[in-house]
Design a protein around this motif. Structure first.
Motif, PDB file in Angstrom:
ATOM      1  N   GLY A  99      -4.121  -8.372   5.272  1.00 38.80           N
ATOM      2  CA  GLY A  99      -4.449  -7.336   4.293  1.00 38.80           C
ATOM      3  C   GLY A  99      -3.468  -6.184   4.302  1.00 38.80           C
ATOM      4  O   GLY A  99      -3.657  -5.192   3.630  1.00 38.80           O
ATOM      5  N   ASP A 100      -2.425  -6.323   5.121  1.00 39.16           N
ATOM      6  CA  ASP A 100      -1.351  -5.334   5.150  1.00 39.16           C
ATOM      7  C   ASP A 100      -1.810  -3.981   5.681  1.00 39.16           C
ATOM      8  O   ASP A 100      -1.202  -2.959   5.378  1.00 39.16           O
ATOM      9  CB  ASP A 100      -0.778  -5.134   3.736  1.00 39.16           C
ATOM     10  CG  ASP A 100       0.735  -5.270   3.751  1.00 39.16           C
ATOM     11  OD1 ASP A 100       1.282  -5.545   4.819  1.00 39.16           O
ATOM     12  OD2 ASP A 100       1.354  -5.102   2.695  1.00 39.16           O
ATOM     13  N   LYS A 101      -2.870  -3.992   6.457  1.00 41.45           N
ATOM     14  CA  LYS A 101      -3.397  -2.723   6.978  1.00 41.45           C
ATOM     15  C   LYS A 101      -2.865  -2.425   8.379  1.00 41.45           C
ATOM     16  O   LYS A 101      -3.225  -1.411   8.973  1.00 41.45           O
ATOM     17  CB  LYS A 101      -4.928  -2.777   7.012  1.00 41.45           C
ATOM     18  CG  LYS A 101      -5.581  -2.058   5.847  1.00 41.45           C
ATOM     19  CD  LYS A 101      -5.913  -3.017   4.755  1.00 41.45           C
ATOM     20  CE  LYS A 101      -6.610  -2.310   3.587  1.00 41.45           C
ATOM     21  NZ  LYS A 101      -6.957  -3.292   2.532  1.00 41.45           N
ATOM     22  N   LEU A 117       0.842  -1.187   0.000  1.00 43.54           N
ATOM     23  CA  LEU A 117       0.000   0.000   0.000  1.00 43.54           C
ATOM     24  C   LEU A 117       0.884   1.247   0.000  1.00 43.54           C
ATOM     25  O   LEU A 117       1.954   1.237   0.588  1.00 43.54           O
ATOM     26  CB  LEU A 117      -0.891   0.008   1.244  1.00 43.54           C
ATOM     27  CG  LEU A 117      -2.130  -0.877   1.237  1.00 43.54           C
ATOM     28  CD1 LEU A 117      -2.714  -0.985   2.630  1.00 43.54           C
ATOM     29  CD2 LEU A 117      -3.175  -0.307   0.285  1.00 43.54           C
ATOM     30  N   PRO A 118       0.440   2.311  -0.649  1.00 44.25           N
ATOM     31  CA  PRO A 118       1.217   3.553  -0.623  1.00 44.25           C
ATOM     32  C   PRO A 118       1.399   4.051   0.801  1.00 44.25           C
ATOM     33  O   PRO A 118       0.531   3.843   1.654  1.00 44.25           O
ATOM     34  CB  PRO A 118       0.349   4.539  -1.417  1.00 44.25           C
ATOM     35  CG  PRO A 118      -0.613   3.718  -2.186  1.00 44.25           C
ATOM     36  CD  PRO A 118      -0.782   2.429  -1.445  1.00 44.25           C
ATOM     37  N   GLY A 119       2.507   4.720   1.047  1.00 42.36           N
ATOM     38  CA  GLY A 119       2.781   5.223   2.384  1.00 42.36           C
ATOM     39  C   GLY A 119       1.702   6.160   2.890  1.00 42.36           C
ATOM     40  O   GLY A 119       1.299   6.086   4.054  1.00 42.36           O
ATOM     41  N   TRP A 120       1.222   7.026   2.017  1.00 45.05           N
ATOM     42  CA  TRP A 120       0.217   8.010   2.454  1.00 45.05           C
ATOM     43  C   TRP A 120      -1.081   7.328   2.868  1.00 45.05           C
ATOM     44  O   TRP A 120      -1.870   7.872   3.623  1.00 45.05           O
ATOM     45  CB  TRP A 120      -0.053   9.046   1.366  1.00 45.05           C
ATOM     46  CG  TRP A 120      -0.440   8.466   0.029  1.00 45.05           C
ATOM     47  CD1 TRP A 120       0.391   8.193  -1.012  1.00 45.05           C
ATOM     48  CD2 TRP A 120      -1.752   8.088  -0.404  1.00 45.05           C
ATOM     49  NE1 TRP A 120      -0.317   7.673  -2.066  1.00 45.05           N
ATOM     50  CE2 TRP A 120      -1.634   7.604  -1.728  1.00 45.05           C
ATOM     51  CE3 TRP A 120      -3.017   8.115   0.184  1.00 45.05           C
ATOM     52  CZ2 TRP A 120      -2.722   7.142  -2.467  1.00 45.05           C
ATOM     53  CZ3 TRP A 120      -4.110   7.658  -0.542  1.00 45.05           C
ATOM     54  CH2 TRP A 120      -3.950   7.177  -1.857  1.00 45.05           C
ATOM     55  N   PHE A 121      -1.278   6.108   2.374  1.00 43.97           N
ATOM     56  CA  PHE A 121      -2.479   5.383   2.775  1.00 43.97           C
ATOM     57  C   PHE A 121      -2.272   4.747   4.147  1.00 43.97           C
ATOM     58  O   PHE A 121      -3.132   4.836   5.032  1.00 43.97           O
ATOM     59  CB  PHE A 121      -2.820   4.315   1.736  1.00 43.97           C
ATOM     60  CG  PHE A 121      -4.186   3.738   1.903  1.00 43.97           C
ATOM     61  CD1 PHE A 121      -5.288   4.335   1.312  1.00 43.97           C
ATOM     62  CD2 PHE A 121      -4.383   2.600   2.663  1.00 43.97           C
ATOM     63  CE1 PHE A 121      -6.566   3.811   1.468  1.00 43.97           C
ATOM     64  CE2 PHE A 121      -5.659   2.071   2.824  1.00 43.97           C
ATOM     65  CZ  PHE A 121      -6.739   2.674   2.229  1.00 43.97           C
ATOM     66  N   GLU A 122      -1.133   4.134   4.309  1.00 48.69           N
ATOM     67  CA  GLU A 122      -0.818   3.513   5.604  1.00 48.69           C
ATOM     68  C   GLU A 122      -0.831   4.543   6.725  1.00 48.69           C
ATOM     69  O   GLU A 122      -1.263   4.258   7.840  1.00 48.69           O
ATOM     70  CB  GLU A 122       0.546   2.824   5.522  1.00 48.69           C
ATOM     71  CG  GLU A 122       0.527   1.533   4.728  1.00 48.69           C
ATOM     72  CD  GLU A 122       1.725   0.643   5.044  1.00 48.69           C
ATOM     73  OE1 GLU A 122       2.683   1.151   5.668  1.00 48.69           O
ATOM     74  OE2 GLU A 122       1.694  -0.546   4.675  1.00 48.69           O
TER      75      GLU A 122
END
Lengths: 202, 202
Positions: B171-173, A120-125
């Motif tokens: 889910g890598d969240k 996942l993009p950093g800004w999403f994490e």
DNA sequence: TTGACTATCTAAACGCTGTTTACTATCTTA
DNA sequence: TAAGATAGTAAACAGCGTTTAGATAGTCAA
């Protein structure tokens, strides 16, 4: 056809996300498609690809917006004067209500996976981490003998648990007996976990 | 072409589910399609529709098989002589490992939603309930002052929580700091929740 | 053994999907 | 006013889930 600059790129993006959100709420996940989104904004698919890399990109932006919205609301709630336990409960109750009101969008938010083990993009994490931080803040108010790392772990654990109840509940995988409400599970989780935390770290 | 009864209907079903499982493991969710499944079994799509009502039906059958497999393994684990807490931990550890080894299939298992607010079939819900019952059994061994209903609620809560950690983790969240493993969250959840349960019901 | 019937399976079509392409019409700048 | 860049469209592509008509092979009665 070929209107020039009737809407800025940013406006197009807003329109697309709003349209997608509406479709999700009205027709569910299966109803979402690039053509429908484009039609709802009065454009054709091609235009959509001038604004987003692809559908996954659109979904990611949509999810980011949801997380922002969610954070904003939870941030307000957090400012009460109740006990940490009560605040976390209120946060969780809002969380599950949000999930119930927009089941498709919520499902998309968490069931979305990057293709092929891409991260996942950093800004999403970062947007997810911000939510956890709100819980961490409340656990911090308990004054436990826990360092930053321990606090972080506890917050992640507790909130993941709350998320699990929401996920199974909204996905209809929790066959609750009688008229038990998922809120009862959430409360039980928060009460017991915090109680255990308090007892075990003395 | 037009072979007659080379495989029984039951065999076709088994072949289809096995093929689907393999595709999921190798190509992920996006790779799954009726044509690919049919091709992998050496038939055409039409034949698939003699065995399953549609793709959703195939997925549902696949998920049911997964739940059976999961239950079988967890049932074995449960027979240890460890403390309830330790048994639940072992159950949970197996659960998350299972999720990690078959991420696509696991994701499909829980992200699957019936269309249009249709309810899940009873035989499917029963398979889920069976998993929760294993946890309930362990909590029962704690000898708490809880009636059947309370025990059920506690088990549902705890296992939903474990599920939440698995879901976000796979889910890598869950952006875990350092080299924190999701197992630590699971252990924390189980330890604290049970500890809280013991303290609060005295 | 032949012919009718039925079950099995395929090939092709339908309307949909995400995505890319060639193209046209408009606006901006020189 | 001419040239160039931009905004937007229409059409195509391959693939999707699903349905259809039709062909093939097996079964059973005469």
């Amino acid at each position: 056809m070929a209107r020039r600059s009737e809407h800025s790129r940013e406006e197009l993006k807003e329109m697309a996300l709003a349209a997608a959100e509406k479709i999700l709420d009205e027709e569910g996940l299966a109803g979402l498609s690039t053509r429908k989104v484009a039609a709802a904004m009065g454009y054709t698919v091609g235009t959509l690809y001038l604004v987003f890399r692809n559908l996954d990109d659109l979904i990611l932006q949509l999810n980011a917006q949801r997380l922002d919205d969610l954070y904003e609301h939870l941030f307000m709630i957090r400012q009460g004067n109740d006990s940490p336990q009560e605040v976390v409960k209120t946060l969780a109750h809002f969380y599950i209500q949000y999930a119930r009101e927009h089941p498709a969008a919520w499902h998309l938010l968490f069931s979305f996976r990057m293709p092929q083990g891409q991260a996942l993009p950093g800004w999403f994490e970062a947007r997810i981490a911000r939510l956890f931080a709100l819980v961490e803040e409340q656990l911090g108010r308990l004054g436990l003998k826990l360092d930053r790392q321990g606090l972080k772990l506890a917050a992640s654990t507790l909130w993941s648990g709350v998320h699990g109840v929401c996920d199974l509940s909204v996905g209809d995988k929790l066959s609750l007996s009688g008229n038990t409400k998922p809120e009862e599970l959430i409360d039980s989780l928060i009460e017991r976990y915090i109680s255990g935390l308090v007892h075990d770290t003395e």
